[in-house]
Write an enzyme that holds these catalytic residues in place. Sequence first.
Site, short mmCIF file in Angstrom:
data_model
loop_
_atom_site.label_atom_id
_atom_site.label_comp_id
_atom_site.label_asym_id
_atom_site.label_seq_id
_atom_site.Cartn_x
_atom_site.Cartn_y
_atom_site.Cartn_z
N LYS A 11 44.98 79.42 31.06
CA LYS A 11 44.57 78.20 31.76
C LYS A 11 45.70 77.64 32.64
O LYS A 11 46.87 78.04 32.52
CB LYS A 11 44.13 77.16 30.72
CG LYS A 11 42.85 77.54 29.97
CD LYS A 11 42.44 76.42 29.01
CE LYS A 11 41.13 76.71 28.31
NZ LYS A 11 40.73 75.59 27.40
N TYR A 51 31.65 76.24 31.79
CA TYR A 51 31.67 75.29 30.68
C TYR A 51 30.36 74.49 30.56
O TYR A 51 30.37 73.40 29.98
CB TYR A 51 32.86 74.36 30.81
CG TYR A 51 34.16 74.96 30.28
CD1 TYR A 51 34.26 75.37 28.96
CD2 TYR A 51 35.28 75.08 31.09
CE1 TYR A 51 35.44 75.91 28.46
CE2 TYR A 51 36.48 75.61 30.59
CZ TYR A 51 36.54 76.02 29.27
OH TYR A 51 37.72 76.54 28.76
N ASN A 114 45.19 73.28 26.78
CA ASN A 114 45.55 74.07 25.60
C ASN A 114 45.73 75.57 25.89
O ASN A 114 45.53 76.41 25.03
CB ASN A 114 44.55 73.83 24.47
CG ASN A 114 43.13 74.18 24.87
OD1 ASN A 114 42.89 74.67 25.96
ND2 ASN A 114 42.20 73.95 23.96
N HIS A 117 41.63 80.19 26.85
CA HIS A 117 40.23 80.23 26.43
C HIS A 117 39.96 81.57 25.76
O HIS A 117 40.53 82.59 26.18
CB HIS A 117 39.28 80.10 27.63
CG HIS A 117 37.87 80.49 27.30
ND1 HIS A 117 36.99 79.62 26.69
CD2 HIS A 117 37.20 81.68 27.40
CE1 HIS A 117 35.84 80.25 26.46
NE2 HIS A 117 35.94 81.50 26.88
N GLU A 128 30.36 85.87 29.55
CA GLU A 128 31.56 85.36 30.24
C GLU A 128 32.24 86.47 31.04
O GLU A 128 32.68 86.24 32.17
CB GLU A 128 32.51 84.75 29.20
CG GLU A 128 31.96 83.46 28.59
CD GLU A 128 32.78 82.91 27.44
OE1 GLU A 128 32.38 81.88 26.87
OE2 GLU A 128 33.82 83.50 27.09
#
Length: 140
Positions: A11, A51, A114, A117, A128
């Site tokens: 990320k 998302y 964070n 993913h 995905e």
Amino acid sequence: MATERTFSIIKPDATERNLTGAVNAVIEKAGLRIVAQKRILMNRREAETFYAVHKERPFFGELVDFMISAPVVVQVLEGDNAVVKYREIMGATNPESAAEGTIRKLYAKSIGENSVHGSDSQENAKLEIAQFFSGNEIVG
Ligand code: GDP
Ligand code: MG
């Protein structure tokens, strides 16, 4: 155990801090192979689609803004039990709750920013992966 594939994103908080290699060192040390990889800047529509399951959550707007704020690295990981294994080495969503040695414990800044993913099921992994890679971009 069956060889599986899972989907991984490094990320923006991690790419911004130049931690791509550090994150992938943990992944490779766990025995997972990176079989597809590209660095992209997601657009708003891609992030909202990715998302969509969280669209009613209060943090959705913040999450989408974050995911398009800087480049990400999208990857396909392959190995025995890859979905569960990668979730284990990522650690809990909130880094304060993440186990020692996990990617989020080592590198995540907060519950939102964070660092990584990972798919939560084999079914979602397939969906995905298909959002970001065509079959001939994955080389095992
Ligand atoms: P994951 O599967 O562990 O990534 O967690 P979830 O699927 O529950 O949430 C998806 C992502 O939304 C997380 O990885 C965080 O980036 C973000 N997120 C989850 N909960 C929160 C929260 O309470 N606040 C904020 N700002 N972001 C959150
Ligand atoms: Mg999730």
